[in-house]
Write an enzyme that holds these catalytic residues in place. Structure first.
Site: not given
Ligand code: NAI
Length: 386
Positions: A118, A139, A151, A189
């Site tokens: 993001s 995104h 996006e 954003n």
């Molecule tokens: P989250 O915390 O729910 O999930 C992240 C997952 O990645 C976890 O299950 C973790 O175990 C895993 N992980 C961490 N390091 C790892 C690695 N080295 N290899 C494999 N898996 C690994 O996070 P979320 O919210 O799903 O966000 C993920 C990405 O998406 C971030 O870059 C965030 O900025 C982006 N994003 C988030 C949004 C949201 O509303 N939550 C919206 C759009 C983008």
């Protein structure tokens, strides 16, 4: 044709993206370093799909098809045969770069390597690869299966072929694509910041309370949720961090300055719905303030937030962040705005827009209220956005 998709990270976003790709018929491999996260993702999908069957939205055959399209894997190497990989792990540049480097050593030369980040720059993530032209930002919005907008962000290194394939794939998955320049906040954003920021400023000046500002934006503007309801929904910690990140990334442009009110709410643990208390109280039976339903006040508040949003959208167009259509689509399909902001500017009249911005600037003499040069030029030339 993208048939095999690898997703890295099975948290909120990764599991949602896996569902989208599997529903579209792709063979998906979902990888996470944490085996519990994989188990949770699998159980959550079972629950989500079972509910869709119950509601009659899909049949059992479709549920099984989506589920068998997803394989849960515990090694990054398992993604070796992917045509496209989308990374959705923790928002940390160093960790993402390491994962991208390792991934590139397994996949074929034609595999597209995308990030769902993001806030990080795609150029910096791409620089970790030997073939950075295969890297792109894709995104999604949360929840990925429900939100129409995606996006797509080409970095300066991204090839035209990578861009075209990514765009076509996301369209094939039934989503609306908005192509954005690799700049902080991409489209949504960035352009959405004044919805929160100006509402907070209006509150801080003592013009109205949270409930009245929300009431004004909903009844006069047709927004589904008021800014304070929405910040409570997103979480004040998350929303504050996005604002702060965008502010810093824009070299402290005062237009994106975070508000102390929100900082204090986040610090106090008044995060919103998830903590039971934010700008509103969500505990059962709690009383919340009633808005001051005064027409003139309501219009004043709505006009001020709207013009700041329009100004931001116009400036994004001025700086070629995206096309007018993509900026409008991004806001209606990514955050459910009732109208595209540039279409809204046409409806209000460009002269009205310039007048409103100049009036704010005359009042405050703050750079935050500078009118976009594009609006000024359009007024001079008597032009409209559409
Ligand atoms: P989250 O915390 O729910 O999930 C992240 C997952 O990645 C976890 O299950 C973790 O175990 C895993 N992980 C961490 N390091 C790892 C690695 N080295 N290899 C494999 N898996 C690994 O996070 P979320 O919210 O799903 O966000 C993920 C990405 O998406 C971030 O870059 C965030 O900025 C982006 N994003 C988030 C949004 C949201 O509303 N939550 C919206 C759009 C983008």
């Amino acid at each position: 044709m993208i048939k095999k998709v690898g997703i890295i990270g099975s948290g909120t976003m990764g599991s949602g993206i896996a569902q989208v790709a599997a529903t579209a018929g792709c063979a998906v491999k979902l990888f996470d370093v944490n085996s519990d996260a994989l188990k949770t993702a699998e159980a959550d999908l079972e629950r989500i799909l079972a509910r869709l069957v119950e509601k009659g939205r899909i049949d059992v055959g479709e549920k099984n098809r989506v589920q068998t399209n997803i394989q849960y894997v515990s090694s990054l190497k398992d993604l070796a045969d992917s045509h496209l990989t989308i990374e959705a792990i923790v928002e940390n540049l160093k960790i993402k770069k390491n994962v991208f480097q390792e991934l590139e050593s397994y996949v074929s030369e034609t595999c597209i390597i995308a990030s769902n980040t993001s806030s990080l720059s795609i150029a910096s993530i791409a620089s970790s690869l030997t073939l950075p032209e295969r890297c792109i930002g894709i995104h999604f919005f949360n929840p990925a299966p429900l939100m129409k907008l995606v996006e797509v962000i080409p970095a300066i290194q991204t090839s035209e072929k990578t861009l075209q394939t990514a765009v076509q794939t996301i369209k094939d998955w039934g989503k609306t694509v908005a192509i954005a320049k690799d700049t902080p906040g991409f489209i949504v954003n960035r352009v959405a910041r004044p919805f929160y920021g100006e509402a907070l400023r209006i509150y801080e000046e003592g013009i109205a309370d949270f409930a009245t500002i929300d009431w004004a934006l909903k009844t006069k503007g047709g927004f589904r949720m008021g800014p304070f309801e929405l910040m409570d929904f997103i979480g004040n910690d998350v929303n504050y961090t996005v604002t702060e990140t965008v502010f810093e990334a824009f070299y402290y442009d005062p237009r994106y300055k975070p508000a102390f009110t929100q900082k204090r709410f986040a610090e106090a643990g008044y995060l919103g719905r998830k903590s039971g208390k934010g700008y509103y109280n969500y505990t059962e039976g709690a009383e919340n303030p009633t808005p001051r339903e005064e027409d003139v006040l309501g219009h004043r508040i709505f006009d001020r937030v709207l013009i700041m949003l329009i100004n931001e959208a116009a400036d994004a167009l001025f700086l070629n962040i995206a096309s007018a259509e993509d900026i409008d689509n991004a806001m209606t399909k990514g955050v459910n705005y009732p109208k595209g902001l540039l279409a809204w500017a046409d409806e209000k009249g460009i002269e009205w827009c310039v007048q409103k911005m100049d009036a704010l600037y005359a009042e405050y003499h703050e750079d935050r209220y500078r009118c976009s040069p594009l609006l000024r030029k359009m007024k001079r030339e008597n032009k409209t956005f559409y």
